[in-house]
Structure formats: C-alpha cells, structure tokens
Design a protein around this motif. Structure first.
Motif, mmCIF file in Angstrom:
data_model
loop_
_atom_site.group_PDB
_atom_site.id
_atom_site.type_symbol
_atom_site.label_atom_id
_atom_site.label_comp_id
_atom_site.label_asym_id
_atom_site.label_seq_id
_atom_site.Cartn_x
_atom_site.Cartn_y
_atom_site.Cartn_z
ATOM 1 N N CYS A 77 -0.713 5.786 -1.712
ATOM 2 C CA CYS A 77 0.303 4.835 -1.259
ATOM 3 C C CYS A 77 1.666 5.305 -1.778
ATOM 4 O O CYS A 77 1.734 6.266 -2.556
ATOM 5 C CB CYS A 77 -0.007 3.421 -1.752
ATOM 6 S SG CYS A 77 0.065 3.225 -3.529
ATOM 7 N N PHE A 78 2.719 4.654 -1.318
ATOM 8 C CA PHE A 78 4.072 5.124 -1.645
ATOM 9 C C PHE A 78 4.930 3.964 -2.111
ATOM 10 O O PHE A 78 5.484 3.229 -1.300
ATOM 11 C CB PHE A 78 4.719 5.759 -0.406
ATOM 12 C CG PHE A 78 3.996 6.968 0.109
ATOM 13 C CD1 PHE A 78 4.325 8.233 -0.345
ATOM 14 C CD2 PHE A 78 2.968 6.826 1.047
ATOM 15 C CE1 PHE A 78 3.658 9.352 0.123
ATOM 16 C CE2 PHE A 78 2.296 7.946 1.522
ATOM 17 C CZ PHE A 78 2.640 9.208 1.057
ATOM 18 N N TYR A 81 -2.235 5.487 3.384
ATOM 19 C CA TYR A 81 -3.403 6.349 3.176
ATOM 20 C C TYR A 81 -3.290 7.620 4.030
ATOM 21 O O TYR A 81 -3.455 8.736 3.544
ATOM 22 C CB TYR A 81 -4.672 5.570 3.546
ATOM 23 C CG TYR A 81 -5.941 6.376 3.433
ATOM 24 C CD1 TYR A 81 -6.625 6.450 2.223
ATOM 25 C CD2 TYR A 81 -6.455 7.066 4.533
ATOM 26 C CE1 TYR A 81 -7.793 7.196 2.108
ATOM 27 C CE2 TYR A 81 -7.614 7.814 4.432
ATOM 28 C CZ TYR A 81 -8.274 7.874 3.210
ATOM 29 O OH TYR A 81 -9.425 8.618 3.108
ATOM 30 N N PHE A 82 -2.982 7.428 5.314
ATOM 31 C CA PHE A 82 -2.929 8.596 6.207
ATOM 32 C C PHE A 82 -1.746 9.507 5.879
ATOM 33 O O PHE A 82 -1.869 10.723 5.890
ATOM 34 C CB PHE A 82 -2.938 8.166 7.683
ATOM 35 C CG PHE A 82 -4.327 7.768 8.120
ATOM 36 C CD1 PHE A 82 -5.296 8.746 8.344
ATOM 37 C CD2 PHE A 82 -4.690 6.441 8.261
ATOM 38 C CE1 PHE A 82 -6.599 8.401 8.702
ATOM 39 C CE2 PHE A 82 -5.991 6.082 8.631
ATOM 40 C CZ PHE A 82 -6.942 7.064 8.848
ATOM 41 N N LYS A 83 -0.620 8.926 5.555
ATOM 42 C CA LYS A 83 0.538 9.765 5.196
ATOM 43 C C LYS A 83 0.258 10.534 3.899
ATOM 44 O O LYS A 83 0.638 11.696 3.746
ATOM 45 C CB LYS A 83 1.795 8.909 5.032
ATOM 46 C CG LYS A 83 2.358 8.490 6.374
ATOM 47 C CD LYS A 83 3.812 8.071 6.278
ATOM 48 C CE LYS A 83 4.288 7.460 7.582
ATOM 49 N NZ LYS A 83 4.266 8.401 8.700
ATOM 50 N N TYR A 84 -0.432 9.893 2.984
ATOM 51 C CA TYR A 84 -0.743 10.535 1.700
ATOM 52 C C TYR A 84 -1.621 11.763 1.924
ATOM 53 O O TYR A 84 -1.417 12.817 1.331
ATOM 54 C CB TYR A 84 -1.454 9.525 0.795
ATOM 55 C CG TYR A 84 -1.719 10.020 -0.611
ATOM 56 C CD1 TYR A 84 -0.790 9.801 -1.629
ATOM 57 C CD2 TYR A 84 -2.886 10.708 -0.924
ATOM 58 C CE1 TYR A 84 -1.021 10.242 -2.911
ATOM 59 C CE2 TYR A 84 -3.124 11.160 -2.213
ATOM 60 C CZ TYR A 84 -2.189 10.923 -3.204
ATOM 61 O OH TYR A 84 -2.416 11.369 -4.477
ATOM 62 N N TRP A 92 -2.419 13.278 5.010
ATOM 63 C CA TRP A 92 -2.088 14.206 6.096
ATOM 64 C C TRP A 92 -0.602 14.568 6.144
ATOM 65 O O TRP A 92 -0.145 15.240 7.038
ATOM 66 C CB TRP A 92 -2.553 13.628 7.438
ATOM 67 C CG TRP A 92 -4.022 13.855 7.629
ATOM 68 C CD1 TRP A 92 -4.607 14.996 8.105
ATOM 69 C CD2 TRP A 92 -5.088 12.961 7.308
ATOM 70 N NE1 TRP A 92 -5.976 14.853 8.089
ATOM 71 C CE2 TRP A 92 -6.298 13.636 7.615
ATOM 72 C CE3 TRP A 92 -5.157 11.677 6.789
ATOM 73 C CZ2 TRP A 92 -7.555 13.045 7.408
ATOM 74 C CZ3 TRP A 92 -6.393 11.094 6.591
ATOM 75 C CH2 TRP A 92 -7.571 11.772 6.905
ATOM 76 N N GLY A 93 0.140 14.076 5.182
ATOM 77 C CA GLY A 93 1.557 14.438 5.117
ATOM 78 C C GLY A 93 2.425 13.563 5.993
ATOM 79 O O GLY A 93 1.942 12.737 6.758
ATOM 80 N N GLY A 94 3.708 13.720 5.846
ATOM 81 C CA GLY A 94 4.649 12.883 6.606
ATOM 82 C C GLY A 94 5.406 12.006 5.638
ATOM 83 O O GLY A 94 4.895 11.634 4.591
ATOM 84 N N LYS A 95 6.636 11.726 6.030
ATOM 85 C CA LYS A 95 7.498 10.967 5.132
ATOM 86 C C LYS A 95 7.279 9.471 5.357
ATOM 87 O O LYS A 95 7.332 8.992 6.491
ATOM 88 C CB LYS A 95 8.956 11.358 5.435
ATOM 89 C CG LYS A 95 9.924 11.019 4.319
ATOM 90 C CD LYS A 95 11.293 11.602 4.657
ATOM 91 C CE LYS A 95 12.457 10.811 4.132
ATOM 92 N NZ LYS A 95 12.338 10.157 2.871
#
Ligand code: ZN
Ligand code: ZN
Length: 257
Positions: free
Chosen positions: A163-164, A123-126, A128-131
């Motif tokens: 999600c990824f 959720y946070f990577k989605y 706020w960015g980041g791999k």
C-alpha cells in the motif's frame, strides 16, 4: 542480538506452521523472555482467527505461558479496514488480549467500495509498478491515522507493504498516540530514505520477526542491519538491549477496565 520480546509471530491458528506451544518453547530455547502470538484478525477473510475460536486461542496461550514459564502474550494482527478507522478488536475483546498489532492486508473486510478499491489498487500498483495517485496516498494515510487514533493499537506492522501511505504522516500520528512502528525482520518495507524520514519524527520502533514458523522466531537481522546502515541508533528500538516496550492497549485497560 537477543530480543526482550518478539511481539509478532503466527501459528496454525492463522497462516503459520507451528502450534502456540511450539512457538513459546522455541522462544524459551532462544532466551527470549516474551513472545506474542499475533494471528491475523477477525476481519481477515481468508486466514483470520475466527471469533468462535477466541476462547480456545486464549486458553492455549495461557497454557503455553504455564508450560514454559515465559511471558506468552495473547495478541492479534488486526487490519486497517478503511477510511472509517475500523480494526479488529472491539472494546469487549480488550480484556482477553494483551497486544494489538495492525496493518494493511489485501484480503480483509472493507467498509465501503472505496476502501476495497483503494486496497486493491494499492496491491496491484505495489506488485506491478505504477505511480499511486495523490488521492490513493491521501486515503491510505487517512485510513492508517484514523485506525491509530480510534483504536489502542500498539504496533503498526509492515508500514507501506502492498500500500502507499505518507509514511512520515503516519509516523507522526504513531508518535503522538504512543504506537510503535515495526521494522520487520521478514523483509524491508520502507526504503532507506523513508526510514530516515520516519525516524526524524521521533517515533519509537520495535523489531519483530513476523515468524510464520519456529525457524524464524527472533530473527530480526535484516531490520537491525537497515537501522545500522541508515544511522538510526539502536536506542530508538524498545525491544532490544533489555528495554521493555510500553503498550497502549495495556494502558487503556488499566484506565478503563
Ligand atoms: Zn501482516
Ligand atoms: Zn504478521
């Protein structure tokens, strides 16, 4: 384009704005012959349908079917709860439900701390960015695949929203199990490149509104626009041009109940 069915809508039973009969009446007015009411599932911690509401929910949907004369389906948008592949409907619920959707949602029950951290990290990577790490992608992919293999899920909603997962691996599993991938009319969730790669697996699609109010029922314009833009023919979509989808839950019920 008129849908054969809008298989993903919400009402006041979860986080939607209108009643079941208002959603059904709206579909009828638009000339849509089938509408599914698909509230967030029992494992959603904030606005999921509560188990004690189930009977009333089913009754109200049947009443809307009688009132409008169109096909109003009892549905749920369950959660992918984690690596174990758990989702919302249990075997004993199947008799009451017509359609079983599932997707990743942040505020759902998780089976283990690892599942909780995966969901929160995604959720946070989605947003706020980041791999995402390889392990996060592998776990998310495995969670989708286990859920699809262990439950007769008809439709995966908004794949890779917040999600990824490896969308192609999830699509292959959907293709093999007979689960649809939804292209949402609410907003695009797969990039053009991902959508093309997903389509190459041979998986079949539905286009749904994910409407949370009657103003959006049947609205799938952005989904069709993306399919057209990337060159995926409309005959890959099973709820337009008069096509009627074949659903796993219904088939499961025919065989086992
Ligand atoms: Zn959702
Ligand atoms: Zn939804």
């Amino acid at each position: 384009m008129i849908l054969t069915g809008d298989y993903h809508t919400h009402t006041v039973y979860s986080d939607g704005e209108n009643t079941i009969s208002e959603n059904a009446a709206c579909a009828k007015e638009l000339g849509i012959g089938t509408i599914a009411i698909t509230e967030h599932g029992f494992t959603h911690l904030v606005f999921g349908l509560r188990r004690k509401q189930k009977e009333e929910y089913v009754r109200e949907i049947h009443r809307a079917r009688d009132e409008t004369g169109i096909n109003v389906l009892v549905g749920i948008e369950g959660n992918v709860c984690g690596l174990a592949g758990r989702s919302d409907l249990k075997e004993e619920d199947y008799a009451d439900f017509d359609i079983f959707l599932a997707g990743f949602h942040l505020m759902s029950q998780h089976d283990t701390p690892r599942d909780f951290f995966n969901s929160t990290r995604g959720y946070f990577k989605y947003h706020w960015g980041g791999k995402p790490s390889a392990r996060l992608v592998a776990d998310t992919t495995r969670s989708y695949i286990n859920a699809i293999q262990k439950n007769p899920i008809d439709v995966i909603t908004h794949l890779n929203y917040e999600c990824f997962a490896d969308a192609v691996e999830v699509a292959k599993c959907c293709r093999d199990e007979g689960t649809y991938i939804e292209i949402s009319g609410k907003k695009p969730h797969l990039s053009d490149e991902e959508l093309v790669a997903v389509a190459e697996t041979g998986v079949r699609f539905l286009v749904n509104s994910d409407a949370h109010s009657v103003t959006r029922i049947g609205d799938v314009a952005i989904a069709l626009e993306q399919l057209q833009r990337v060159g995926i023919p409309f005959d890959r979509v099973d709820n337009i041009e008069g096509r009627v989808p074949v659903f796993r839950l219904a088939q499961y019920k025919e065989r086992h109940l």
